[in-house]
Design a protein around this motif. Structure first.
Motif, mmCIF file in Angstrom:
data_model
loop_
_atom_site.group_PDB
_atom_site.id
_atom_site.type_symbol
_atom_site.label_atom_id
_atom_site.label_comp_id
_atom_site.label_asym_id
_atom_site.label_seq_id
_atom_site.Cartn_x
_atom_site.Cartn_y
_atom_site.Cartn_z
ATOM 1 N N ASP A 1 -0.188 -38.329 2.677
ATOM 2 C CA ASP A 1 0.830 -37.975 3.368
ATOM 3 C C ASP A 1 1.429 -36.851 4.717
ATOM 4 O O ASP A 1 1.517 -36.934 4.829
ATOM 5 C CB ASP A 1 2.204 -37.934 2.945
ATOM 6 C CG ASP A 1 2.269 -36.935 1.489
ATOM 7 O OD1 ASP A 1 2.405 -36.837 1.508
ATOM 8 O OD2 ASP A 1 1.336 -36.103 1.464
ATOM 9 N N GLY B 1 -0.031 -44.189 6.429
ATOM 10 C CA GLY B 1 1.518 -43.387 5.788
ATOM 11 C C GLY B 1 1.547 -42.123 6.302
ATOM 12 O O GLY B 1 3.246 -41.593 5.600
ATOM 13 N N ALA B 2 0.719 -41.551 6.994
ATOM 14 C CA ALA B 2 0.938 -40.326 7.547
ATOM 15 C C ALA B 2 2.986 -39.926 7.394
ATOM 16 O O ALA B 2 3.209 -40.465 8.333
ATOM 17 C CB ALA B 2 -0.053 -39.487 8.196
ATOM 18 N N SER B 3 3.386 -39.003 6.559
ATOM 19 C CA SER B 3 4.768 -38.381 7.446
ATOM 20 C C SER B 3 4.612 -37.177 7.859
ATOM 21 O O SER B 3 5.852 -36.971 7.863
ATOM 22 C CB SER B 3 5.859 -38.279 6.175
ATOM 23 O OG SER B 3 4.809 -37.953 4.858
ATOM 24 N N LEU B 4 3.622 -35.991 7.614
ATOM 25 C CA LEU B 4 3.745 -35.089 8.548
ATOM 26 C C LEU B 4 2.342 -34.940 9.237
ATOM 27 O O LEU B 4 1.044 -35.195 8.324
ATOM 28 C CB LEU B 4 3.787 -33.575 7.089
ATOM 29 C CG LEU B 4 3.414 -32.418 7.892
ATOM 30 C CD1 LEU B 4 4.691 -31.866 7.181
ATOM 31 C CD2 LEU B 4 2.456 -32.175 6.851
ATOM 32 N N THR C 1 -3.478 -34.463 1.618
ATOM 33 C CA THR C 1 -3.691 -34.119 3.129
ATOM 34 C C THR C 1 -4.994 -34.297 3.729
ATOM 35 O O THR C 1 -5.730 -34.673 3.609
ATOM 36 C CB THR C 1 -3.608 -32.684 3.247
ATOM 37 O OG1 THR C 1 -2.767 -32.089 2.534
ATOM 38 C CG2 THR C 1 -3.321 -32.297 5.030
ATOM 39 N N PHE D 1 -1.210 -42.730 11.267
ATOM 40 C CA PHE D 1 0.332 -42.935 10.849
ATOM 41 C C PHE D 1 -0.092 -44.157 10.460
ATOM 42 O O PHE D 1 1.079 -44.706 9.753
ATOM 43 C CB PHE D 1 0.747 -43.308 12.299
ATOM 44 C CG PHE D 1 1.257 -41.550 13.097
ATOM 45 C CD1 PHE D 1 1.929 -40.807 12.442
ATOM 46 C CD2 PHE D 1 0.061 -41.105 14.558
ATOM 47 C CE1 PHE D 1 2.178 -40.075 12.974
ATOM 48 C CE2 PHE D 1 0.564 -39.990 14.903
ATOM 49 C CZ PHE D 1 1.366 -39.475 14.187
ATOM 50 N N SER E 1 -5.583 -43.083 2.142
ATOM 51 C CA SER E 1 -3.848 -42.635 2.684
ATOM 52 C C SER E 1 -3.680 -41.002 1.999
ATOM 53 O O SER E 1 -3.910 -41.252 0.503
ATOM 54 C CB SER E 1 -3.403 -43.760 1.863
ATOM 55 O OG SER E 1 -2.354 -43.749 2.233
ATOM 56 N N ARG F 1 0.359 -31.428 -1.318
ATOM 57 C CA ARG F 1 0.089 -32.468 -0.616
ATOM 58 C C ARG F 1 -1.097 -33.119 -0.950
ATOM 59 O O ARG F 1 -2.361 -33.061 -1.315
ATOM 60 C CB ARG F 1 0.818 -32.725 1.027
ATOM 61 C CG ARG F 1 2.286 -32.198 1.012
ATOM 62 C CD ARG F 1 2.437 -32.553 2.493
ATOM 63 N NE ARG F 1 4.031 -33.190 2.577
ATOM 64 C CZ ARG F 1 4.326 -33.498 3.645
ATOM 65 N NH1 ARG F 1 4.130 -34.172 4.040
ATOM 66 N NH2 ARG F 1 5.412 -34.057 3.392
#
Length: 71
Positions: free
Chosen positions: A5, A59-62, A36, A56, A3, A34
């Motif tokens: 973000d 939980g990827a937020s960027l 990544t 996604f 995982s 981050r």
């Protein structure tokens, strides 16, 4: 896959640019703080779309794409 973000997606390198090197530079620079994940079209081929969707879901937020436009 672990995982993360942040997600960077690279198009195939060609005469337009080395998009894989570009995402590596971004990951080591401005996103270095981050977790990544990097996806490379050259390595994943048709599985790239599913890998993006999975990121996604994890939980990827960027998310950022570096490469050519189009379908």
């Amino acid at each position: 896959a672990a995982s993360a973000d942040g997600l960077l997606v690279a198009d195939n390198p060609d005469e337009g640019g080395n998009f894989e090197a570009d995402v590596e530079e971004i990951a080591q620079g401005s996103l270095s703080a981050r977790e990544t994940r990097i996806l490379k079209l050259r390595e994943l081929g048709a599985g790239t779309r599913d890998a993006i969707r999975d990121s996604f879901d994890e939980g990827a937020s960027l998310v950022s794409y570096v490469g050519h436009g189009g379908a």
